[in-house]
Design a protein around this motif. Structure first.
Motif, PDB file in Angstrom:
ATOM      1  N   GLN A  57      -1.110  -1.689 -11.817  1.00 24.85           N
ATOM      2  CA  GLN A  57      -0.197  -2.708 -10.969  1.00 24.85           C
ATOM      3  C   GLN A  57      -0.925  -3.182  -9.560  1.00 24.85           C
ATOM      4  OE1 GLN A  57      -0.417  -5.464 -13.332  1.00 24.85           O
ATOM      5  NE2 GLN A  57      -1.319  -4.064 -14.629  1.00 24.85           N
ATOM      6  N   ALA A  58       0.196  -1.888  -8.850  1.00 24.98           N
ATOM      7  CA  ALA A  58       0.144  -2.173  -7.238  1.00 24.98           C
ATOM      8  C   ALA A  58      -1.335  -2.564  -6.715  1.00 24.98           C
ATOM      9  CB  ALA A  58       1.390  -0.772  -7.015  1.00 24.98           C
ATOM     10  N   VAL A  59      -2.218  -1.177  -7.506  1.00 20.15           N
ATOM     11  CA  VAL A  59      -3.751  -1.523  -6.700  1.00 20.15           C
ATOM     12  C   VAL A  59      -4.071  -2.937  -7.168  1.00 20.15           C
ATOM     13  CG1 VAL A  59      -5.913  -0.489  -7.075  1.00 20.15           C
ATOM     14  CG2 VAL A  59      -3.500   1.043  -7.005  1.00 20.15           C
ATOM     15  N   ILE A  60      -4.213  -3.019  -8.661  1.00 21.92           N
ATOM     16  CA  ILE A  60      -4.980  -4.650  -8.714  1.00 21.92           C
ATOM     17  C   ILE A  60      -4.143  -5.777  -7.849  1.00 21.92           C
ATOM     18  CG2 ILE A  60      -4.670  -6.359 -10.421  1.00 21.92           C
ATOM     19  CD1 ILE A  60      -4.656  -4.195 -11.921  1.00 21.92           C
ATOM     20  N   SER A 123       2.133   4.561   4.917  1.00 23.06           N
ATOM     21  CA  SER A 123       2.966   3.751   3.633  1.00 23.06           C
ATOM     22  C   SER A 123       3.101   4.521   2.604  1.00 23.06           C
ATOM     23  CB  SER A 123       2.323   2.420   3.282  1.00 23.06           C
ATOM     24  OG  SER A 123       2.571   2.030   2.263  1.00 23.06           O
ATOM     25  N   GLU A 124       4.519   4.408   1.667  1.00 27.93           N
ATOM     26  CA  GLU A 124       4.848   5.198   0.592  1.00 27.93           C
ATOM     27  C   GLU A 124       4.046   4.698  -0.254  1.00 27.93           C
ATOM     28  OE1 GLU A 124       8.282   6.339  -1.992  1.00 27.93           O
ATOM     29  OE2 GLU A 124       8.730   5.535  -0.179  1.00 27.93           O
ATOM     30  N   THR A 133       1.742  13.013   1.169  1.00 25.14           N
ATOM     31  CA  THR A 133       2.811  12.666   1.566  1.00 25.14           C
ATOM     32  C   THR A 133       3.618  11.783   2.073  1.00 25.14           C
ATOM     33  OG1 THR A 133       2.547  15.737   1.839  1.00 25.14           O
ATOM     34  CG2 THR A 133       4.910  14.303   1.930  1.00 25.14           C
ATOM     35  N   PRO A 134       3.984  10.737   1.139  1.00 26.09           N
ATOM     36  CA  PRO A 134       4.375  10.101   1.363  1.00 26.09           C
ATOM     37  C   PRO A 134       5.193   9.971   2.997  1.00 26.09           C
ATOM     38  CG  PRO A 134       5.334   9.982  -0.215  1.00 26.09           C
ATOM     39  CD  PRO A 134       4.162  11.470  -0.228  1.00 26.09           C
TER      40      PRO A 134
END
Length: 178
Positions: A57-60, A123-124, A133-134
């Motif tokens: 959902q975040a990628v979309i 960015s995390e 690694t975040p």
């Protein structure tokens, strides 16, 4: 349908955020559960599936924003490159002041592009999606490709304009246009 997915994602994030601080990057990337308890493995499996859903959902949601940022950076680099060419090819007065201001603008645009690429790399959310690694900068192929596509042409045009090399190529074409 979109509102239902957004509500489901929000509910999952509210539940998952409590456990995210306890998971390191290795655990977050799907490493095997360390516990021997079947109940703990089931909870981890549920959490992994929920995190994958939230990540999708975040990628979309973020993909169109990154595409728009890329086009904005390309247009900023093209505009400042065109301004540099115009400032060096035409006899504006005072020539040195305009040249210094244009070179300063080119440097500012380059600095902003590199800073944004650097912050995106750290960015995390992006780090979790790209499995780095975040919070730490990592020289990934995505960073290098974006730097080469966005900043390197501008550096090349600025160097060519400052050295006069590009002027010797462009002047015959400008003479034909006159």
């Amino acid at each position: 349908m979109g509102a239902d997915l957004t509500a489901a994602t929000r509910a999952l994030v509210e539940r998952l955020v409590l456990t995210w601080s306890e998971r390191n990057a290795v655990d977050a990337f799907g490493a095997e559960a360390t516990g021997d308890d079947g109940k703990e493995r089931a909870a981890t499996a549920w959490q992994d599936i929920a995190e994958q859903f939230v990540a999708v959902q975040a990628v979309i949601f973020l993909a169109p924003l990154f595409t728009q940022m890329r086009y904005l950076a390309l247009m900023a680099a093209a505009a400042v490159g065109a301004l540099l060419v115009a400032a060096t090819e035409y006899p504006f007065q005072p020539e040195k002041l305009i040249m210094y201001a244009t070179v300063g603008l080119v440097a500012a645009v380059l600095a902003v592009i590199v800073w944004v690429l650097y912050r995106i790399n750290k960015s995390e959310i992006v780090s979790r999606v790209t499995r780095t690694t975040p919070g730490q900068f990592s020289l990934t192929s995505g960073f290098v490709v974006n730097f080469v596509q966005l900043a390197l042409p501008l550096v090349f045009v600025a160097a060519a304009q400052m050295s006069g090399w590009l002027r010797t190529i462009v002047e015959p074409f400008l003479a034909v246009l006159k």
